[in-house]
Design a protein around this motif. Structure first.
Motif, PDB file in Angstrom:
ATOM      1  N   PHE A 195       0.863  -1.174   0.000  1.00  0.00           N
ATOM      2  CA  PHE A 195       0.000   0.000   0.000  1.00  0.00           C
ATOM      3  C   PHE A 195       0.904   1.230   0.000  1.00  0.00           C
ATOM      4  O   PHE A 195       1.523   1.542   1.014  1.00  0.00           O
ATOM      5  CB  PHE A 195      -0.934   0.008   1.205  1.00  0.00           C
ATOM      6  CG  PHE A 195      -1.876  -1.158   1.239  1.00  0.00           C
ATOM      7  CD1 PHE A 195      -2.852  -1.302   0.273  1.00  0.00           C
ATOM      8  CD2 PHE A 195      -1.769  -2.130   2.228  1.00  0.00           C
ATOM      9  CE1 PHE A 195      -3.715  -2.380   0.291  1.00  0.00           C
ATOM     10  CE2 PHE A 195      -2.631  -3.207   2.251  1.00  0.00           C
ATOM     11  CZ  PHE A 195      -3.604  -3.339   1.276  1.00  0.00           C
ATOM     12  N   GLU A 196       0.996   1.909  -1.136  1.00  0.00           N
ATOM     13  CA  GLU A 196       1.879   3.060  -1.270  1.00  0.00           C
ATOM     14  C   GLU A 196       1.070   4.354  -1.124  1.00  0.00           C
ATOM     15  O   GLU A 196       1.180   5.281  -1.903  1.00  0.00           O
ATOM     16  CB  GLU A 196       2.603   3.014  -2.614  1.00  0.00           C
ATOM     17  CG  GLU A 196       3.783   3.967  -2.746  1.00  0.00           C
ATOM     18  CD  GLU A 196       4.844   3.774  -1.679  1.00  0.00           C
ATOM     19  OE1 GLU A 196       5.225   4.780  -1.051  1.00  0.00           O
ATOM     20  OE2 GLU A 196       5.280   2.623  -1.442  1.00  0.00           O
ATOM     21  N   PHE A 197       0.206   4.365  -0.099  1.00  0.00           N
ATOM     22  CA  PHE A 197      -0.532   5.580   0.217  1.00  0.00           C
ATOM     23  C   PHE A 197      -0.498   5.770   1.722  1.00  0.00           C
ATOM     24  O   PHE A 197      -0.276   4.827   2.482  1.00  0.00           O
ATOM     25  CB  PHE A 197      -1.976   5.503  -0.282  1.00  0.00           C
ATOM     26  CG  PHE A 197      -2.807   4.415   0.356  1.00  0.00           C
ATOM     27  CD1 PHE A 197      -3.471   4.628   1.551  1.00  0.00           C
ATOM     28  CD2 PHE A 197      -2.915   3.169  -0.238  1.00  0.00           C
ATOM     29  CE1 PHE A 197      -4.223   3.633   2.146  1.00  0.00           C
ATOM     30  CE2 PHE A 197      -3.670   2.161   0.343  1.00  0.00           C
ATOM     31  CZ  PHE A 197      -4.329   2.389   1.534  1.00  0.00           C
ATOM     32  N   CYS A 198      -0.681   6.996   2.141  1.00  0.00           N
ATOM     33  CA  CYS A 198      -0.695   7.312   3.562  1.00  0.00           C
ATOM     34  C   CYS A 198      -2.101   7.738   3.961  1.00  0.00           C
ATOM     35  O   CYS A 198      -3.016   7.792   3.135  1.00  0.00           O
ATOM     36  CB  CYS A 198       0.296   8.427   3.861  1.00  0.00           C
ATOM     37  SG  CYS A 198      -0.145   9.990   3.063  1.00  0.00           S
ATOM     38  N   GLU A 199      -2.263   8.058   5.210  1.00  0.00           N
ATOM     39  CA  GLU A 199      -3.561   8.524   5.697  1.00  0.00           C
ATOM     40  C   GLU A 199      -4.023   9.763   4.937  1.00  0.00           C
ATOM     41  O   GLU A 199      -5.173   9.836   4.492  1.00  0.00           O
ATOM     42  CB  GLU A 199      -3.465   8.829   7.191  1.00  0.00           C
ATOM     43  CG  GLU A 199      -4.714   9.440   7.784  1.00  0.00           C
ATOM     44  CD  GLU A 199      -4.524   9.854   9.231  1.00  0.00           C
ATOM     45  OE1 GLU A 199      -5.242  10.767   9.670  1.00  0.00           O
ATOM     46  OE2 GLU A 199      -3.650   9.277   9.914  1.00  0.00           O
ATOM     47  N   SER A 200      -3.112  10.723   4.739  1.00  0.00           N
ATOM     48  CA  SER A 200      -3.485  11.948   4.027  1.00  0.00           C
ATOM     49  C   SER A 200      -3.860  11.650   2.587  1.00  0.00           C
ATOM     50  O   SER A 200      -4.817  12.219   2.047  1.00  0.00           O
ATOM     51  CB  SER A 200      -2.324  12.947   4.071  1.00  0.00           C
ATOM     52  OG  SER A 200      -2.027  13.319   5.408  1.00  0.00           O
ATOM     53  N   GLY A 201      -3.117  10.757   1.943  1.00  0.00           N
ATOM     54  CA  GLY A 201      -3.417  10.405   0.566  1.00  0.00           C
ATOM     55  C   GLY A 201      -4.729   9.679   0.427  1.00  0.00           C
ATOM     56  O   GLY A 201      -5.487   9.899  -0.538  1.00  0.00           O
ATOM     57  N   ALA A 202      -5.032   8.806   1.379  1.00  0.00           N
ATOM     58  CA  ALA A 202      -6.313   8.098   1.345  1.00  0.00           C
ATOM     59  C   ALA A 202      -7.470   9.074   1.524  1.00  0.00           C
ATOM     60  O   ALA A 202      -8.524   8.944   0.891  1.00  0.00           O
ATOM     61  CB  ALA A 202      -6.348   7.020   2.432  1.00  0.00           C
TER      62      ALA A 202
END
Length: 768
Positions: A65-72
């Protein structure tokens, strides 16, 4: 009756279960159907789409998963099932919508049709795309080009940005301000003077080779959380991380990796900062000077004793200019002055210098905490001075690392979005497209609003963003904005910039980068540049928000064609139908960077732009890297002298926010719930002002320009921040920031160090 808000401190590491809970909440809140995780699984992947929020680097071998909380949160915000149709405006006048909170405006959902403001009903009404383009073109052709401003948010792709700047220049203006003017223009100016390039020099590979990292004014936990993976790996190798930040931020203290079962199921997490120094607002140059002074003193002693030198003498002699003058300044600087301005004791700065002197390869990460000051350019130059002392540039694991915000804010400058004609390849554009570009310097963001207040601006285009809400001095700017003849906003959602409108106003709904972009030649892809200078392709994954929503290239092409007509040699229809044609033209304009653009855009990890400074080739006036002697260590050389009880305000974002987009009113990392009108304050300052937790105060800016700037209704909260300093949220605090209070040379608004006073206080009653 008001209630005292819950402001409990956040006791956990960043990431972890708190992050997963926040992601789950926003997915539910936006009614997002993400098809069993397929969309998030493609975020920031070489064959997927690039995140619409931060611009941190995308690895060639991504995590699962190459996303963070902010990106999600950003993805959920864009792919929401909520819609703002033309029927929505039949129920709500602009006057009614103007009373809504910024969060509620965007939370209403995605815009679905082109709209024109109707003054008779105070509503936006649906229009056809062609009618919109035709009227915009007629209006532009009745105006002086120098009175029109083409603003760009950092979310526009390379293709859109290139088309946009070409449209503006063919129309006849270099008025191309962008979000860089609001944040990292101090970097563009400072690094350009110091090393000959206005961007950072590090890549992801450098994280594996560095011996030490510094952080200055950059909150990785909320602004670029994916970077925590690289920090965690570095800490496992024993790499020290030294942080300078006024607030103690959880993301810079400890991190629990949500993709690590061990860290999720046990109390284990990773200590991020090995030293944490809470520098005063505006004290960065002084802190950096203290480190430099300690290094130079140690080198002087080593030279006297015949030991190995501390500074990198061969590098300084071969590659730099100005060392002797800077060294004299550092030797002469009094430690008492450095301590007073920085707010840090000498031994703390010497401890940081000790780690620096032991490391062979050092990188310095920084953000707007360093650039949004009156001395923002100086701050950047001082970082370069520190790097130069030990040759920490142009070698593996070392260099300056400005961490950009918007996902393509750096890239749009790379393809010509700039008000500075000397930074654009005007001769090349002239021969390539058979026209004579304007050669006059255009207006940056601050200058555009100065001109607007003076009545010299006729129209403003917003390509993304929420400019009205993001600018300083709102009480002066909003009335001037309303006097404009034409305002055009290209946006995915409703925001304040569409409600504070000109005489003629359009809302043009655009596709999100996450959505499938179908044009005459088939499905299209776009590209962008990340913070490390790598170019990436991006392909949409979900169905568009509505049948009448159009891509940004389609909208720019439509406006350009309607405005320029036979004056333009560009086949705008072909460009909007096939973006590969646009990329071919970009490659013709910038062959060193974008040769074989279409073939290389899907390179895993992106393809890297050439940067001479990485090879110790300096494109400066002297042909060498340039030391500089600071103008002053003072917090702000042009504001009135400090008065008793004065405070220095810095603005900041919450963990539930991306720029002016507010996903939620809470800020869990700082223990704030349901109240963005919160001031973080040192306990000693609260006591000195006779304040208790939750009391309500009014702030007034300390300035002698005759303008009364004040904001009421702040609730005070005890927080670990240096005495004399306070922090409040952006954009709520923007009315306190004078438009002229901006960085010298770069004109970035000085939002991180605003002198203010408390002029009114009141008790907040608690419910029984």
């Amino acid at each position: 009756m008001t209630t005292k808000r819950n402001t409990e401190a956040y006791p956990y590491a960043s990431g972890g279960w708190g992050s997963l809970k926040a992601v789950t909440r926003i997915l539910t809140q936006e009614h997002v159907a993400l098809k069993d995780g397929r969309v998030l699984a493609k975020q920031n992947k070489p064959d997927g789409f690039m995140c619409v929020s931060c611009s941190w680097a995308k690895p060639a071998e991504p995590h699962l998963f190459e996303f963070c909380e902010s990106g999600a949160k950003a993805t959920a915000w864009d792919t929401t099932s909520k819609r703002v149709t033309p029927d929505f405006f039949e129920l709500h006048t602009v006057a009614q919508l103007s009373t809504w909170h910024d969060h509620d405006l965007e939370a209403a959902g995605r815009l679905t049709a082109p709209l024109r403001y109707d003054p008779a009903t105070d509503r936006y009404v649906k229009v056809s795309w062609q009618d919109a383009f035709d009227e915009i073109g007629r209006e532009l052709n009745s105006m002086r080009p120098e009175s029109v401003v083409f603003y760009t948010s950092g979310r526009a792709s390379l293709e859109t940005s290139y088309m946009y700047q070409l449209f503006a220049r063919m129309y006849g203006t270099n008025n191309l301000p962008d979000s860089s003017n609001m944040c990292h223009e101090s970097t563009s100016v400072g690094l350009k003077k110091a090393i000959g390039a206005g961007v950072g020099t590090i890549t992801l590979d450098d994280f594996e080779k560095t011996d030490l990292m510094f952080f200055f004014g950059q909150n990785v936990g909320t602004n670029s959380p994916r970077m925590l993976h690289q920090l965690q790996d570095a800490r496992k190798r024993g790499v020290p991380i030294i942080t300078f930040n006024p607030l103690r931020e959880p993301g810079l203290i400890r991190f629990a990796n949500p993709q690590s079962p061990r860290q999720m199921l046990t109390p284990n997490d990773t200590l991020i900062s090995t030293q944490y120094h809470q520098v005063k607002n505006g004290g960065d140059s002084a802190a950096i000077l203290g480190i430099c002074k300690a290094v130079i003193a140690a080198d002087d002693l080593a030279r006297e004793q015949g030991r190995e030198r501390i500074i990198d003498v061969p590098f300084i002699e071969q590659h730099t200019q100005g060392y002797d003058a800077f060294a004299r300044y550092a030797r002469d600087a009094a430690w008492s002055d450095i301590e007073t301005v920085s707010g840090l004791p000498r031994d703390a700065l010497e401890a940081a210098a000790s780690e620096y002197m032991k490391a062979n390869a050092v990188m310095i990460h920084y953000g707007m905490g360093l650039t949004q000051h009156r001395l923002g350019v100086q701050n950047v130059r001082m970082l370069c001075n520190l790097l130069f002392l030990r040759g920490n540039i142009g070698k593996p694991g070392a260099g300056p690392s400005p961490v950009r915000g918007h996902s393509n804010v750096q890239g749009q400058r790379t393809v010509g979005v700039t008000e500075k004609p000397e930074l654009a390849p005007l001769d090349k554009l002239a021969s390539q497209f058979s026209f004579e570009p304007p050669r006059e310097t255009g207006m940056n963001t601050v200058e555009a609003f100065e001109a607007m207040i003076a009545g010299k601006v006729s129209a403003v285009f917003n390509l993304g963003g929420n400019l009205v809400r993001s600018v300083p001095d709102r009480a002066r700017i909003e009335p001037a904005w309303r006097k404009l003849r034409l305002t055009v906003t290209v946006a995915t959602k409703l925001n304040r910039s569409q409600l504070v409108h000109g005489e003629i106003a359009y809302i043009l709904p655009c596709l999100s980068r996450i959505e499938i972009d179908r044009q005459a030649s088939g499905e299209q892809a776009v590209s962008m540049e990340d913070s490390t200078g790598c170019m990436h392709g991006s392909r949409g994954m979900v169905e568009p928000a509505g049948e009448e929503v159009r891509s940004e290239p389609f909208i720019v092409a439509g406006m350009a064609k309607a405005t320029l007509g036979e004056r333009s040699s560009v086949d705008w229809d072909a460009w909007k139908d096939d973006y590969s044609i646009v990329r071919e033209e970009i490659a013709r304009t910038y062959p060193e960077i974008f040769h074989d653009f279409n073939a290389r855009m899907w390179t895993p990890g992106g393809f890297l732009r050439p940067l001479p400074a990485r090879e110790r080739k300096w494109q400066t006036e002297s042909g060498k890297a340039e030391f500089m002697v600071p103008e002053t260590l003072g917090e702000d050389p042009d504001m009135p002298e400090r008065e008793p009880g004065a405070l220095r305000l810095m603005t900041l974002r919450s963990d539930s926010q991306f720029n002016t987009t507010i996903y939620h009113h809470d800020d869990r990392f700082r223990g704030v719930k349901g109240n963005r009108m919160t001031l973080l304050m040192n306990a000693s300052d609260m006591a000195a002002h006779g304040l208790a937790e939750g009391d309500i105060v009014t702030l007034q800016t300390i300035a002698d320009d005759g303008v009364d700037r004040r904001v009421t209704g702040f609730s005070v909260k005890t927080y670990e921040i240096p005495p004399g300093c306070i922090a409040g949220y952006y954009p709520e605090c923007n009315p306190l920031l004078p438009l002229w209070h901006c960085a010298k040379e770069s004109k970035v608004p000085g939002a991180k160090s605003i002198p203010v006073r408390i002029v009114e206080t009141g008790r907040q009653r608690e419910t029984a």
